[in-house]
Design a protein around this motif. Structure first.
Motif, PDB file in Angstrom:
ATOM      1  N   PRO A 116      14.773  13.175  52.801  1.00 32.68           N
ATOM      2  CA  PRO A 116      14.692  14.643  52.884  1.00 32.68           C
ATOM      3  C   PRO A 116      13.248  15.123  52.955  1.00 32.68           C
ATOM      4  O   PRO A 116      12.333  14.441  52.480  1.00 32.68           O
ATOM      5  CB  PRO A 116      15.325  15.092  51.564  1.00 32.68           C
ATOM      6  N   LEU A 117      13.048  16.286  53.555  1.00 32.70           N
ATOM      7  CA  LEU A 117      11.726  16.923  53.531  1.00 32.70           C
ATOM      8  C   LEU A 117      11.426  17.315  52.084  1.00 32.70           C
ATOM      9  O   LEU A 117      12.345  17.589  51.308  1.00 32.70           O
ATOM     10  CB  LEU A 117      11.713  18.171  54.420  1.00 32.70           C
ATOM     11  N   ASP A 118      10.135  17.348  51.716  1.00 35.99           N
ATOM     12  CA  ASP A 118       9.769  17.692  50.333  1.00 35.99           C
ATOM     13  C   ASP A 118       9.988  19.175  50.039  1.00 35.99           C
ATOM     14  O   ASP A 118      10.502  19.544  48.992  1.00 35.99           O
ATOM     15  CB  ASP A 118       8.280  17.397  50.082  1.00 35.99           C
ATOM     16  N   CYS A 119       9.534  20.015  50.978  1.00 37.11           N
ATOM     17  CA  CYS A 119       9.524  21.460  50.674  1.00 37.11           C
ATOM     18  C   CYS A 119       9.829  22.281  51.931  1.00 37.11           C
ATOM     19  O   CYS A 119       9.199  22.068  52.976  1.00 37.11           O
ATOM     20  CB  CYS A 119       8.141  21.816  50.127  1.00 37.11           C
ATOM     21  N   VAL A 120      10.786  23.154  51.822  1.00 36.77           N
ATOM     22  CA  VAL A 120      11.222  23.950  52.974  1.00 36.77           C
ATOM     23  C   VAL A 120      11.114  25.441  52.649  1.00 36.77           C
ATOM     24  O   VAL A 120      11.387  25.854  51.510  1.00 36.77           O
ATOM     25  CB  VAL A 120      12.689  23.574  53.337  1.00 36.77           C
ATOM     26  N   GLY A 121      10.709  26.220  53.635  1.00 39.34           N
ATOM     27  CA  GLY A 121      10.663  27.679  53.489  1.00 39.34           C
ATOM     28  C   GLY A 121      11.764  28.324  54.305  1.00 39.34           C
ATOM     29  O   GLY A 121      11.940  28.007  55.482  1.00 39.34           O
ATOM     30  N   VAL A 122      12.535  29.194  53.666  1.00 37.53           N
ATOM     31  CA  VAL A 122      13.623  29.896  54.358  1.00 37.53           C
ATOM     32  C   VAL A 122      13.224  31.355  54.507  1.00 37.53           C
ATOM     33  O   VAL A 122      12.910  32.021  53.507  1.00 37.53           O
ATOM     34  CB  VAL A 122      14.944  29.793  53.554  1.00 37.53           C
ATOM     35  N   TYR A 123      13.215  31.851  55.743  1.00 35.71           N
ATOM     36  CA  TYR A 123      12.932  33.271  55.970  1.00 35.71           C
ATOM     37  C   TYR A 123      14.251  34.033  56.023  1.00 35.71           C
ATOM     38  O   TYR A 123      15.162  33.664  56.777  1.00 35.71           O
ATOM     39  CB  TYR A 123      12.176  33.479  57.295  1.00 35.71           C
ATOM     40  N   VAL A 124      14.349  35.070  55.226  1.00 37.70           N
ATOM     41  CA  VAL A 124      15.540  35.924  55.267  1.00 37.70           C
ATOM     42  C   VAL A 124      15.090  37.324  55.686  1.00 37.70           C
ATOM     43  O   VAL A 124      14.294  37.946  54.989  1.00 37.70           O
ATOM     44  CB  VAL A 124      16.254  35.954  53.902  1.00 37.70           C
ATOM     45  N   PRO A 125      15.570  37.813  56.833  1.00 34.63           N
ATOM     46  CA  PRO A 125      15.124  39.116  57.311  1.00 34.63           C
ATOM     47  C   PRO A 125      15.447  40.212  56.306  1.00 34.63           C
ATOM     48  O   PRO A 125      16.432  40.123  55.567  1.00 34.63           O
ATOM     49  CB  PRO A 125      15.913  39.331  58.604  1.00 34.63           C
ATOM     50  N   GLY A 126      14.598  41.220  56.301  1.00 33.65           N
ATOM     51  CA  GLY A 126      14.834  42.282  55.332  1.00 33.65           C
ATOM     52  C   GLY A 126      14.390  43.630  55.860  1.00 33.65           C
ATOM     53  O   GLY A 126      14.193  44.561  55.100  1.00 33.65           O
ATOM     54  N   GLY A 127      14.197  43.697  57.165  1.00 32.51           N
ATOM     55  CA  GLY A 127      13.718  44.946  57.746  1.00 32.51           C
ATOM     56  C   GLY A 127      14.815  45.991  57.792  1.00 32.51           C
ATOM     57  O   GLY A 127      14.930  46.855  56.918  1.00 32.51           O
ATOM     58  N   THR A 128      15.676  45.896  58.805  1.00 30.62           N
ATOM     59  CA  THR A 128      16.681  46.944  59.012  1.00 30.62           C
ATOM     60  C   THR A 128      17.994  46.656  58.271  1.00 30.62           C
ATOM     61  O   THR A 128      18.816  47.537  58.121  1.00 30.62           O
ATOM     62  CB  THR A 128      16.982  47.096  60.517  1.00 30.62           C
ATOM     63  N   ALA A 129      18.213  45.442  57.864  1.00 33.72           N
ATOM     64  CA  ALA A 129      19.447  45.096  57.137  1.00 33.72           C
ATOM     65  C   ALA A 129      19.154  43.888  56.262  1.00 33.72           C
ATOM     66  O   ALA A 129      18.105  43.264  56.396  1.00 33.72           O
ATOM     67  CB  ALA A 129      20.560  44.762  58.137  1.00 33.72           C
ATOM     68  N   ALA A 130      20.066  43.565  55.343  1.00 35.07           N
ATOM     69  CA  ALA A 130      19.875  42.386  54.491  1.00 35.07           C
ATOM     70  C   ALA A 130      20.992  41.398  54.779  1.00 35.07           C
ATOM     71  O   ALA A 130      22.126  41.803  55.067  1.00 35.07           O
ATOM     72  CB  ALA A 130      19.902  42.800  53.031  1.00 35.07           C
ATOM     73  N   TYR A 131      20.670  40.118  54.722  1.00 37.57           N
ATOM     74  CA  TYR A 131      21.621  39.108  55.166  1.00 37.57           C
ATOM     75  C   TYR A 131      21.832  38.029  54.104  1.00 37.57           C
ATOM     76  O   TYR A 131      21.302  36.925  54.221  1.00 37.57           O
ATOM     77  CB  TYR A 131      21.121  38.468  56.456  1.00 37.57           C
TER      78      TYR A 131
END
Ligand code: NAD
Length: 426
Positions: A116-131
């Motif tokens: 597995p990769l050691d460290c992952v970044g997840v982007y969650v949009p937050g401009g016009t709506a939340a997901y």
């Protein structure tokens, strides 16, 4: 109004022509943002957070108190739905896990490890709506892969608050740290690290043009999943389909954004004639009517095809993100579909099932890239590393061949590395 075509009179190229998804080029602007974050780290993040999100940042890390408050704000029934969704999504992805392998023969051991990769970044949009659904979908395959540290970033509002549903979903999914920062500057922070935000190995998750461009520009410094464009659906319907349901499914896609694409291919004259009126009827009651009607106007298409086989051929040329087979015998056509991100079979499997909780991932290749990209999956969060062992005897048998090859490539040093181990020379 949705555009209508028939494959008898209209060239396929006209039917398949798609409006350019994004003419806006923000590359220079995003490059400047990335450079500023690389150089000035947290100071630059604070400046951009204020400039783009009106957030006067003192702290980026979401605190345990904020998470506790989020659980108090979110409807307990939704928490339960998210937990059930997480369970199903996780179970689906567990099946994707690949193990390494080992090969042995006289004096040789070789194999491949899946790590597995050691460290992952997840982007969650937050401009016009939340997901919150995107949190579950993007974190599940990383968790199954065994990623040690999962960082999530999402833009806050101007008071520095993050959507509580997103926070709750992050906890259900076992995210390690959440930072309230978004946009291109958030992506730059994940790629290079700042005083507050750790550098990651890979960034996944959808976002607007600034986010997508930043991901493209930091690729190489870190890995990325894919560049997500506007969402699309293609529905293949025969005469057994319900025109009201088809219209609802097309609108579910169209309400995403004005660049979303919804296409219907049908061999039913009845559906071909009735769909426009039904779309108009349902549009009238849709809260996101303005977005959905523009999307239908810009990119919506209904095509009368000769038969379902022809529809499948067209679908393979379009390579849709989502494909619904709204036909009586959907499994009879599954084998004919080569290019689609995710396929939904039959009248009781609307695409929204897959958006939220059925199990398969909803982060999918868009804009025809299903020809060569796959849905986000466990393999996106691992790397493979091979290993090799030869005994003294096993190597002796290969020395001449290695030297031969090396000399043919003009690399005497390579040849020497093998020859020096020859028994009769030691
Ligand atoms: P976002 O989080 O992607 O972007 C908002 C951020 O962009 C802001 O917080 C700000 O920091 C930055 N920004 C805004 N204007 C800027 C400017 N002029 N210059 C520099 N930075 C700027 O949220 P969004 O805008 O709502 O976009 C989300 C996108 O993600 C939508 O296109 C949506 O359709 C897509 N999406 C896709 C999926 C999927 O699975 N494919 C799922 C969810 C969302």
């Amino acid at each position: 109004m949705i555009r209508k075509y028939t494959t008898k009179t209209d060239a396929l190229t006209t039917i398949l022509k798609r409006k350019a998804s994004e003419t806006l080029d923000v590359t220079d602007k995003v490059r400047e943002i990335i450079e500023a974050v690389k150089t000035n780290q947290d100071d630059a993040l604070k400046q951009f957070s204020y400039q783009f999100d009106q957030y006067q940042a003192t702290e980026f890390l979401v605190s345990p108190t904020e998470i506790k408050q989020a659980f108090e704000l979110v409807d307990p029934a939704l928490v339960e739905v998210m937990k059930q969704a997480w369970h199903r999504i996780y179970q689906f992805h567990e099946k994707q896990k690949n193990n390494g392998y080992i090969m042995t023969q006289a004096g040789q051991v070789m194999g491949q490890r899946v790590l597995p990769l050691d460290c992952v970044g997840v982007y969650v949009p937050g401009g016009t709506a939340a997901y919150p659904s995107t949190v579950l979908m993007d974190v599940a395959p990383a968790k199954v892969a065994g990623v040690e540290k999962i960082i999530l970033i999402t833009p806050p509002d101007k008071e520095g608050k993050v959507n509580p549903n997103v926070l709750v979903a992050s906890q259900i999914a076992g995210v390690d740290q959440i930072y309230k920062v978004g946009g291109a500057h958030g992506i730059a922070a994940l790629a290079y690290g700042t005083q507050s935000i750790p550098k990651v190995d890979k960034i996944v998750g959808p976002g607007n043009i600034y986010v997508a461009t930043a991901k493209r520009l930091v690729y190489g410094q870190v890995d990325i999943d894919m560049i997500a464009g506007p969402s699309d659906v293609l529905i293949i319907a025969d005469d057994s389909a319900n025109v009201e349901w088809l219209a609802a499914d097309l609108l579910a896609q169209a309400e995403h954004d004005t660049l979303a694409q919804a296409i219907l291919l049908t061999d039913s004259q009845r559906i071909f004639e009735q769909i426009s009126e039904e779309l108009q009827k349902q549009l009238a009651n849709l809260p996101r009517k303005a977005i959905a009607s523009q999307s239908i106007e810009n990119n919506g298409k209904v095509v009368l095809v000769e038969n379902i086989e022809e529809a499948c051929q067209i679908a393979n040329k379009i390579a849709p993100e989502h494909l619904e087979l709204a036909v009586l015998e959907p499994f009879a056509y599954l084998g004919q579909i080569k290019h689609a991100g995710s396929i939904f079979l039959g009248h009781y499997t609307p695409e929204v099932l897959g958006d939220y909780l059925a199990g398969p991932n909803h982060t999918l290749p868009t804009e025809g890239t299903a020809r060569f990209y796959s849905a986000l999956n466990v393999d996106d969060f691992v790397k493979k590393s091979s290993y090799l062992y030869y005994s003294k005897t096993a190597l002796q048998q290969q020395i001449t061949a290695i030297a031969h090859f090396a000399q043919a490539e003009g690399l005497q040093g390579h040849a020497q590395s093998a020859l020096i181990r020859r028994e009769d020379e030691q």
